[in-house]
Design an enzyme around this catalytic site. Structure first.
Site, short mmCIF file in Angstrom:
data_model
loop_
_atom_site.label_atom_id
_atom_site.label_comp_id
_atom_site.label_asym_id
_atom_site.label_seq_id
_atom_site.Cartn_x
_atom_site.Cartn_y
_atom_site.Cartn_z
N ARG A 122 -23.93 10.71 3.41
CA ARG A 122 -23.68 11.90 2.60
C ARG A 122 -22.18 12.00 2.26
NH1 ARG A 122 -20.52 16.16 1.89
NH2 ARG A 122 -20.57 16.66 4.11
N HIS A 152 -15.09 18.22 12.92
CA HIS A 152 -15.13 17.23 11.83
C HIS A 152 -13.69 16.90 11.46
CE1 HIS A 152 -16.80 15.74 7.82
NE2 HIS A 152 -15.52 15.92 7.52
N HIS A 157 -10.59 14.21 9.86
CA HIS A 157 -10.21 13.12 8.97
C HIS A 157 -8.99 12.41 9.56
CE1 HIS A 157 -12.48 13.89 5.03
NE2 HIS A 157 -13.07 14.60 5.98
N CYS A 201 -10.40 12.27 0.71
CA CYS A 201 -9.81 13.46 0.11
C CYS A 201 -9.12 13.08 -1.17
CB CYS A 201 -8.81 14.01 1.13
SG CYS A 201 -7.57 15.04 0.40
#
Lengths: 303, 303
Positions: free
Chosen positions: B12, B203, B205, B236
């Site tokens: 996803r 979550h 990054h 991003c």
């Protein structure tokens, strides 16, 4: 605001691994620029044989031409007595000696047994005593890519032998990026208990993505000295395609954000990091130079 | 051995950002392979408009064709009531709703105000109540690339509004890699104090290299659920060239090494991670797939 001291190793540990020789002018200019950033120490070059490490064959010229910033220590790597003499003629502020805690890695890397390495380095330490401070970098302290696990007790045993010879500092190296944060926590606790009087530096690689997690674990454990390599240059011949040393600017950016006092002028450092791909002719692993700082904001899109 | 639950988001969050459409067959095969690895959850796809996210226009087909492994939850992202209906027709095990805690980011990303987003998502939550569990992912909780700092109190305020609606879980997202470990520590302490009864997922990054350091800080703070994206896919638009999501395999490798029980069959996962560049047609940021595990040893050179 706990003070953290950074040692920049890019011109030694990074450039020695580059496929192309970095011109002497670029090395000198880079060390001069880094000297203005607030580093505690810069490991400038290595006084090894030009045959062994051709990329650093200009060690004397680099050391002779750099502009020394007061408060910054200019350290050099030295493999033996001949190297130590050359280093002192070049007015190095510190000699950094190196051997592996893994027998197999020491033989592969330095072509001698650990006992032979120790004997040679001990001779260097006795010879230079009282003239220049000595740091010893112990490789593969968190694991050997050929032997596997290196026992903490083995690291402490070699550390103790050098401490007994009166070295000023020890650098505990994760040479091929095998350390994980729990192991780092155990290591730094043991080191600080046994060698509280020494300058203890941790040297991490980001080979498996854990570089800054290990810096965090070490800082949480009270370590205040780190090696870093601008852009994350350097690395390990056993992991092609993988990252090398932790990128100094990424580690400093994290510690700054967390409220540590790294002493680094980050705006200046970031500009230098962003120029590094031009110097070496390829992209480098460091992330903050690409993404910008946490505090670098972007305009909102037009509605 | 503390149990850590991983949610794999590559099909996803990763694939929606890919420049080329990943063929449906590859998506199904990947979800099927990941299902055998021991993940707690897989976020399979997104029931958004095919115009909004063309790369996931095959959501129904993917959900219809995957082989569901008992014990694995197959979650989907859902933007609105229409998406929720499609998701339930596809027998999703969980609906994941998303909005930003930053007004500017929410408007840029979702083209509406936070209040409008909340009203729409609240309608979804009320409509599906008792039929399927709902998770809410809150974006930009550690900073907005346009507004800058997002106050912890603001994150807690939005979290509380959703908790009051009876959601099962909250995912606290560092959407653009702005979190640092000290901030993560403060965040997870506050979250666990206020929302102890909810499933709390973090979550992260790796945009600025701090991804695994933030995982470490969250795990130290007691968090047991993480999102990860195989290979570190996703990312991003504000940081071209920078890393995206944390690579699941790198995070799992670290936590495994530290003694956490991730439940993952790492040999199987690593083989899948090493096949990912073939599927997407380019190299990916994950490090362990390139460097191998800590425990993967190399032969010593011939003497």
């Amino acid at each position: 605001m706990k003070r953290i001291h950074f040692n920049e190793v890019v011109t030694r540990d990074g450039f020695q691994m580059e496929p192309e020789f970095v011109p002497t002018d670029d090395k000198v200019a880079l060390v001069d620029a880094l000297g203005e950033c607030g580093y505690a120490k810069i490991e400038v070059t290595s006084f090894t044989s030009p045959r062994a490490i051709p990329m650093l064959r200009d060690a004397e010229e680099v050391m002779g031409r750099i502009r020394r910033v007061p408060g910054v220590e200019y350290s050099v790597l030295v493999p033996n007595l001949r190297g130590a003499e050359r280093a002192m003629e070049s007015r190095a502020d510190e000699l950094n000696l190196v051997m592996s805690t893994s027998e197999t890695h020491n033989r592969a890397n330095l072509r001698m047994s650990r006992e032979q390495s120790f004997a040679g380095l001990a001779e260097v330490i006795r010879t230079v005593a009282g003239r220049v401070p000595v740091n010893v970098s112990l490789s593969t302290c968190f694991g050997c890519p050929m032997e596997g696990e290196v026992a903490l007790s083995e690291v402490l045993r070699w550390a103790a032998r050098f401490a007994d010879l009166g070295v000023r500092g020890l650098t505990i190296c994760d040479t091929t990026g095998m350390a994980h944060p729990a192991q780092v926590g155990d290591m730094v606790e043991a080191l600080q208990k046994q060698f509280a009087a020494l300058q203890l530096t941790l040297h991490f690689h980001n080979t498996r993505g854990m570089g800054l997690a290990n810096v965090l674990a070490a800082a949480q454990g009270g370590i205040t000295r780190f090696d870093g390599s601008l852009g994350g240059l350097g690395g390990c011949p056993y992991a092609p395609g993988a990252s090398g040393n932790i990128a100094s600017e990424d580690a400093i950016h994290m510690l700054d954000a967390m409220g540590y006092d790294t002493g680094i002028d980050f705006t200046r450092l970031l500009a230098i990091a962003r120029d590094l791909p031009r110097i070496v002719g390829h992209t480098v692993p460091g992330q903050v130079a690409k993404a910008g700082r946490i505090t670098d904001l972007h305009p909102a899109p037009a509605a």
